[in-house]
Write an enzyme that holds these catalytic residues in place. Structure first.
Site, mmCIF file in Angstrom:
data_model
loop_
_atom_site.group_PDB
_atom_site.id
_atom_site.type_symbol
_atom_site.label_atom_id
_atom_site.label_comp_id
_atom_site.label_asym_id
_atom_site.label_seq_id
_atom_site.Cartn_x
_atom_site.Cartn_y
_atom_site.Cartn_z
ATOM 1 N N ARG A 71 99.736 8.722 15.098
ATOM 2 C CA ARG A 71 100.952 9.122 13.925
ATOM 3 C C ARG A 71 101.200 9.331 12.854
ATOM 4 O O ARG A 71 101.966 9.785 12.182
ATOM 5 C CB ARG A 71 101.624 7.514 13.939
ATOM 6 N N GLU A 108 91.818 -6.561 17.074
ATOM 7 C CA GLU A 108 92.370 -7.825 17.144
ATOM 8 C C GLU A 108 91.362 -8.111 18.125
ATOM 9 O O GLU A 108 90.856 -9.064 18.589
ATOM 10 C CB GLU A 108 94.305 -8.177 17.561
#
Length: 185
Positions: A71, A108
């Site tokens: 992005r 994560e």
């Protein structure tokens, strides 16, 4: 940061169009979606002006804009073309041709690798790094390391959205600016 009235209207428009998707990508997460906002052409123009006005005011001598996969590419090309400066991508491992510099960073659920073409930034060049979101700060930290390895000087990381509850800012040793902040994850 205080915005003039025109930029405050642009920011309010952008905020009003950010989409929210509960339980994505997993249960308990309220996903903030910038692409929902970009369905509206007026939001695209408003976001462009917000970012350019901020950079022109705070970084008039910037020489290179680095955009993060994927992005961040949207913002980096737009900014670079308007300012008539270089645009450099930081990509996931194996996506760039030629010699690259690599940095592994934590996610994560494991690790990933970012790469930068070795000759894309000259020693001493003033760089800003742009992306859509600051969460835990892992990808921005890796990009900062890559720019430094190339000899660039990171002036600031600029993001559209920041999830303050994840404390990503504390993982970075450069200034960070976010246009919109959310307290929740």
């Amino acid at each position: 940061m205080t915005f003039d009235s025109a930029d405050q209207e642009r920011l309010d428009l952008l905020k009003s169009k950010i989409g929210e998707y509960p339980n994505f990508p997993r249960d308990g997460i309220l996903f903030k979606d910038i692409f929902t906002a970009f369905r509206d052409g007026k939001v695209c123009v408003a976001t462009k002006h917000l970012m350019l006005n901020y950079i022109r005011k705070n970084h008039p001598s910037v020489e290179v804009v680095v955009g993060l996969d994927a992005r961040g590419f949207l913002f980096s090309f737009m900014i670079a073309s308007e300012l008539e400066i270089g645009c450099v991508p930081v990509r996931k491992k194996g996506k760039l041709p030629g010699e690259t510099t690599k940095v592994e960073y934590a996610l994560e659920y494991g690790t990933d690798v970012f790469e930068l073409q070795t000759d894309s930034i000259k020693a001493g060049q003033k760089v800003i790094i742009v992306d859509d979101l600051l969460a835990t700060g892992g990808s921005l930290k890796a990009a900062t390391e890559l720019v430094r390895k190339a000899g660039g000087v990171v002036q600031e990381c600029i993001v559209v959205l920041e999830l303050q509850g994840l404390n990503g800012r504390k993982n970075l040793d450069v200034p960070v600016f976010s246009f919109i902040q959310y307290d929740d994850e």
